[in-house]
Design a protein around this motif. Structure first.
Motif, mmCIF file in Angstrom:
data_model
loop_
_atom_site.group_PDB
_atom_site.id
_atom_site.type_symbol
_atom_site.label_atom_id
_atom_site.label_comp_id
_atom_site.label_asym_id
_atom_site.label_seq_id
_atom_site.Cartn_x
_atom_site.Cartn_y
_atom_site.Cartn_z
ATOM 1 N N LEU A 119 0.842 -0.933 0.080
ATOM 2 C CA LEU A 119 -0.004 0.251 0.088
ATOM 3 C C LEU A 119 1.040 1.188 0.319
ATOM 4 C CD1 LEU A 119 -2.705 -1.156 2.464
ATOM 5 C CD2 LEU A 119 -2.494 -0.834 0.190
ATOM 6 N N PHE A 120 1.978 1.111 0.757
ATOM 7 C CA PHE A 120 3.287 2.214 0.495
ATOM 8 C C PHE A 120 3.280 2.556 -0.972
ATOM 9 C CE2 PHE A 120 4.761 2.854 5.435
ATOM 10 C CZ PHE A 120 3.530 3.023 5.887
ATOM 11 N N GLY A 121 3.764 1.534 -1.248
ATOM 12 C CA GLY A 121 3.920 1.240 -2.817
ATOM 13 C C GLY A 121 2.736 1.725 -3.756
ATOM 14 N N LEU A 122 2.013 2.281 -2.969
ATOM 15 C CA LEU A 122 0.777 2.172 -4.311
ATOM 16 C C LEU A 122 0.716 4.794 -3.878
ATOM 17 C CD1 LEU A 122 -2.096 -0.315 -4.291
ATOM 18 C CD2 LEU A 122 0.053 1.076 -6.371
ATOM 19 N N PHE A 123 0.667 4.364 -2.353
ATOM 20 C CA PHE A 123 0.609 5.496 -1.975
ATOM 21 C C PHE A 123 1.604 6.596 -2.355
ATOM 22 C CE2 PHE A 123 0.952 9.134 1.514
ATOM 23 C CZ PHE A 123 -0.260 9.568 1.132
ATOM 24 N N PHE A 124 3.188 6.526 -1.997
ATOM 25 C CA PHE A 124 4.105 7.542 -2.078
ATOM 26 C C PHE A 124 4.313 7.951 -3.362
ATOM 27 C CE2 PHE A 124 4.473 5.894 2.394
ATOM 28 C CZ PHE A 124 4.698 7.367 3.034
ATOM 29 N N PRO A 125 3.952 6.940 -4.424
ATOM 30 C CA PRO A 125 4.756 7.207 -6.010
ATOM 31 C C PRO A 125 3.280 8.199 -6.152
ATOM 32 C CG PRO A 125 4.228 5.145 -5.899
ATOM 33 C CD PRO A 125 4.253 5.401 -4.754
ATOM 34 N N PHE A 126 2.062 7.635 -6.152
ATOM 35 C CA PHE A 126 0.865 8.257 -6.477
ATOM 36 C C PHE A 126 0.939 9.872 -6.077
ATOM 37 C CE2 PHE A 126 -1.095 4.139 -8.446
ATOM 38 C CZ PHE A 126 -1.302 4.797 -9.857
ATOM 39 N N SER A 127 1.115 10.192 -4.974
ATOM 40 C CA SER A 127 0.890 10.711 -4.221
ATOM 41 C C SER A 127 1.704 12.277 -5.133
ATOM 42 C CB SER A 127 1.085 10.986 -3.117
ATOM 43 O OG SER A 127 2.742 10.573 -2.464
ATOM 44 N N GLY A 128 3.065 12.052 -5.345
ATOM 45 C CA GLY A 128 4.014 11.996 -5.723
ATOM 46 C C GLY A 128 4.073 13.265 -7.039
ATOM 47 N N ALA A 129 3.720 11.662 -7.365
ATOM 48 C CA ALA A 129 2.908 12.666 -9.530
ATOM 49 C C ALA A 129 1.482 13.123 -9.085
ATOM 50 C CB ALA A 129 2.032 10.995 -9.763
ATOM 51 N N LEU A 130 1.024 13.476 -8.062
ATOM 52 C CA LEU A 130 -0.205 14.332 -8.415
ATOM 53 C C LEU A 130 0.097 15.662 -7.953
ATOM 54 C CD1 LEU A 130 -3.096 11.996 -7.164
ATOM 55 C CD2 LEU A 130 -2.914 13.068 -8.660
ATOM 56 N N ARG A 131 0.955 15.645 -6.825
ATOM 57 C CA ARG A 131 2.008 16.885 -6.443
ATOM 58 C C ARG A 131 2.469 17.556 -7.118
ATOM 59 N NH1 ARG A 131 2.947 13.752 -2.033
ATOM 60 N NH2 ARG A 131 5.384 14.193 -1.961
ATOM 61 N N GLY A 132 3.692 16.413 -8.357
ATOM 62 C CA GLY A 132 3.741 16.701 -9.772
ATOM 63 C C GLY A 132 3.366 17.685 -10.911
ATOM 64 N N ALA A 133 2.149 16.935 -10.459
ATOM 65 C CA ALA A 133 1.225 17.972 -11.094
ATOM 66 C C ALA A 133 0.807 19.115 -11.277
ATOM 67 C CB ALA A 133 -0.163 16.968 -11.888
ATOM 68 N N GLY A 134 0.980 19.650 -9.485
ATOM 69 C CA GLY A 134 0.544 20.438 -9.034
ATOM 70 C C GLY A 134 -1.682 20.102 -7.598
ATOM 71 N N ASP A 135 -1.243 18.702 -8.233
ATOM 72 C CA ASP A 135 -2.420 18.621 -7.230
ATOM 73 C C ASP A 135 -2.558 17.978 -6.129
ATOM 74 O OD1 ASP A 135 -5.280 17.700 -6.040
ATOM 75 O OD2 ASP A 135 -5.561 16.056 -7.264
ATOM 76 N N THR A 136 -2.330 19.334 -5.267
ATOM 77 C CA THR A 136 -1.487 18.968 -3.454
ATOM 78 C C THR A 136 -2.566 18.744 -2.209
ATOM 79 O OG1 THR A 136 -2.023 20.690 -3.113
ATOM 80 C CG2 THR A 136 0.712 20.724 -3.918
ATOM 81 N N ARG A 137 -4.074 18.691 -2.780
ATOM 82 C CA ARG A 137 -5.402 18.592 -2.086
ATOM 83 C C ARG A 137 -5.356 16.932 -1.890
ATOM 84 N NH1 ARG A 137 -9.915 23.267 -3.274
ATOM 85 N NH2 ARG A 137 -8.106 24.707 -3.045
ATOM 86 N N THR A 138 -5.231 16.658 -3.118
ATOM 87 C CA THR A 138 -5.898 14.814 -3.078
ATOM 88 C C THR A 138 -4.843 14.032 -1.809
ATOM 89 O OG1 THR A 138 -6.635 14.962 -4.728
ATOM 90 C CG2 THR A 138 -6.148 12.618 -4.443
ATOM 91 N N PRO A 139 -2.993 14.130 -2.234
ATOM 92 C CA PRO A 139 -3.252 13.818 -1.131
ATOM 93 C C PRO A 139 -3.067 14.011 0.384
ATOM 94 C CG PRO A 139 -1.403 14.654 -2.951
ATOM 95 C CD PRO A 139 -2.621 14.415 -3.411
ATOM 96 N N PHE A 140 -3.429 15.247 0.785
ATOM 97 C CA PHE A 140 -3.559 14.955 2.245
ATOM 98 C C PHE A 140 -4.701 15.300 2.198
ATOM 99 C CE2 PHE A 140 -6.330 18.705 4.467
ATOM 100 C CZ PHE A 140 -5.556 19.242 5.726
ATOM 101 N N TYR A 141 -5.796 15.357 1.303
ATOM 102 C CA TYR A 141 -6.922 14.640 1.668
ATOM 103 C C TYR A 141 -6.869 13.484 2.159
ATOM 104 C CZ TYR A 141 -9.225 18.665 0.189
ATOM 105 O OH TYR A 141 -10.058 20.161 -0.047
ATOM 106 N N ALA A 142 -5.922 12.176 1.059
ATOM 107 C CA ALA A 142 -5.549 10.819 2.158
ATOM 108 C C ALA A 142 -5.099 11.067 2.914
ATOM 109 C CB ALA A 142 -4.838 10.167 0.591
ATOM 110 N N ARG A 143 -4.123 11.321 3.814
ATOM 111 C CA ARG A 143 -3.730 11.547 4.439
ATOM 112 C C ARG A 143 -4.807 12.086 5.617
ATOM 113 N NH1 ARG A 143 1.736 10.795 5.654
ATOM 114 N NH2 ARG A 143 3.077 10.370 3.897
ATOM 115 N N LEU A 144 -5.677 12.720 5.664
ATOM 116 C CA LEU A 144 -6.223 13.505 6.931
ATOM 117 C C LEU A 144 -7.180 12.326 7.264
ATOM 118 C CD1 LEU A 144 -6.657 16.013 8.165
ATOM 119 C CD2 LEU A 144 -9.157 16.118 6.455
ATOM 120 N N VAL A 145 -8.310 11.479 6.233
ATOM 121 C CA VAL A 145 -9.413 10.935 5.876
ATOM 122 C C VAL A 145 -8.102 9.801 6.583
ATOM 123 C CG1 VAL A 145 -10.076 9.134 5.007
ATOM 124 C CG2 VAL A 145 -10.461 11.706 4.210
ATOM 125 N N GLY A 146 -7.655 9.369 5.982
ATOM 126 C CA GLY A 146 -6.377 7.386 6.985
ATOM 127 C C GLY A 146 -6.268 8.292 8.430
#
Length: 212
Positions: A119-146
């Motif tokens: 699950l770490f192998g999915l979360f961290f690179p996908f969240s990095g990809a979203l941040r690289g595209a300028g989407d910082t909210r989705t990784p934040f919401y993921a951490r918040l809810v989790g």
């Protein structure tokens, strides 16, 4: 910050089951951070850089494909690290403590982290990809809810009112990482991160042309 805030009451929850359980939790955290931390941190950073640079070149499809390639590599490496952690949990924990109760709990916590490594192998690179595209909210919401809904709320519900004890805490931890991974995966495949990045780049170029 959301994860850190959730850790305070989460530590208090584990303390309900004794100081040995709390010590065991921190031993397991140290084990997984030392073994897996370099992999998942690197995966997040590398994916963010690659996606950002590729989108900057106007190649949204390549950004998607490159991100998926890094995710596949990270997933494989972290799954392998999880296998090592699971099979070697007793020897790894023995480096930190010889107290039988603490050792028993620490082995269990280490194996919880071990089965969470994919699950770490999915979360961290996908969240990095979203941040690289300028989407910082989705990784934040993921951490918040989790962190708050599953790791804290779910663990408490299972451990105390439903009386599953530390097994409920283990389940809450795994569910939190599953939730985090699911949110960023959905955000990557269904979110409009490529279009958002393109609009941000266009706005920047327009602003630079006006300044010139």
């Amino acid at each position: 910050m959301s994860s850190s805030l959730a850790n305070f009451p989460f530590n208090s929850l584990i303390l309900l089951f004794g100081t040995e359980a709390n010590a065991a939790y921190h031993i397991a955290r140290r084990v997984y951070q030392q073994l897996a931390g370099p992999f998942y941190r690197s995966a997040s950073t590398v994916t963010s850089i690659i996606v950002g640079q590729t989108l900057g070149d106007g190649a949204a499809r390549d950004a998607h494909d490159n991100a998926v390639a890094v995710v596949a590599l990270a997933f494989g490496l972290l799954t392998a690290a999880g296998v090592v952690m699971f099979l070697g949990a007793e020897r790894l924990v023995a480096l930190f403590t010889d107290d039988p109760t603490t050792r028993r709990h620490a082995v269990a916590f280490t194996r919880v982290y071990a089965v969470s490594m994919p699950l770490f192998g999915l979360f961290f690179p996908f969240s990095g990809a979203l941040r690289g595209a300028g989407d910082t909210r989705t990784p934040f919401y993921a951490r918040l809810v989790g962190a708050f809904v599953f790791m804290l709320g779910g663990s408490y519900l299972l451990a105390v009112p439903l009386d599953y004890g530390l097994v409920g805490v283990y389940a809450g931890m795994v569910l939190s990482y599953a939730c985090m991974a699911a949110i960023v995966v959905v955000g990557f495949y269904r979110g409009g991160w490529a279009a958002t990045a393109a609009s941000m780049i266009a706005e920047r170029e327009e602003s630079e042309s006006v300044d010139d």
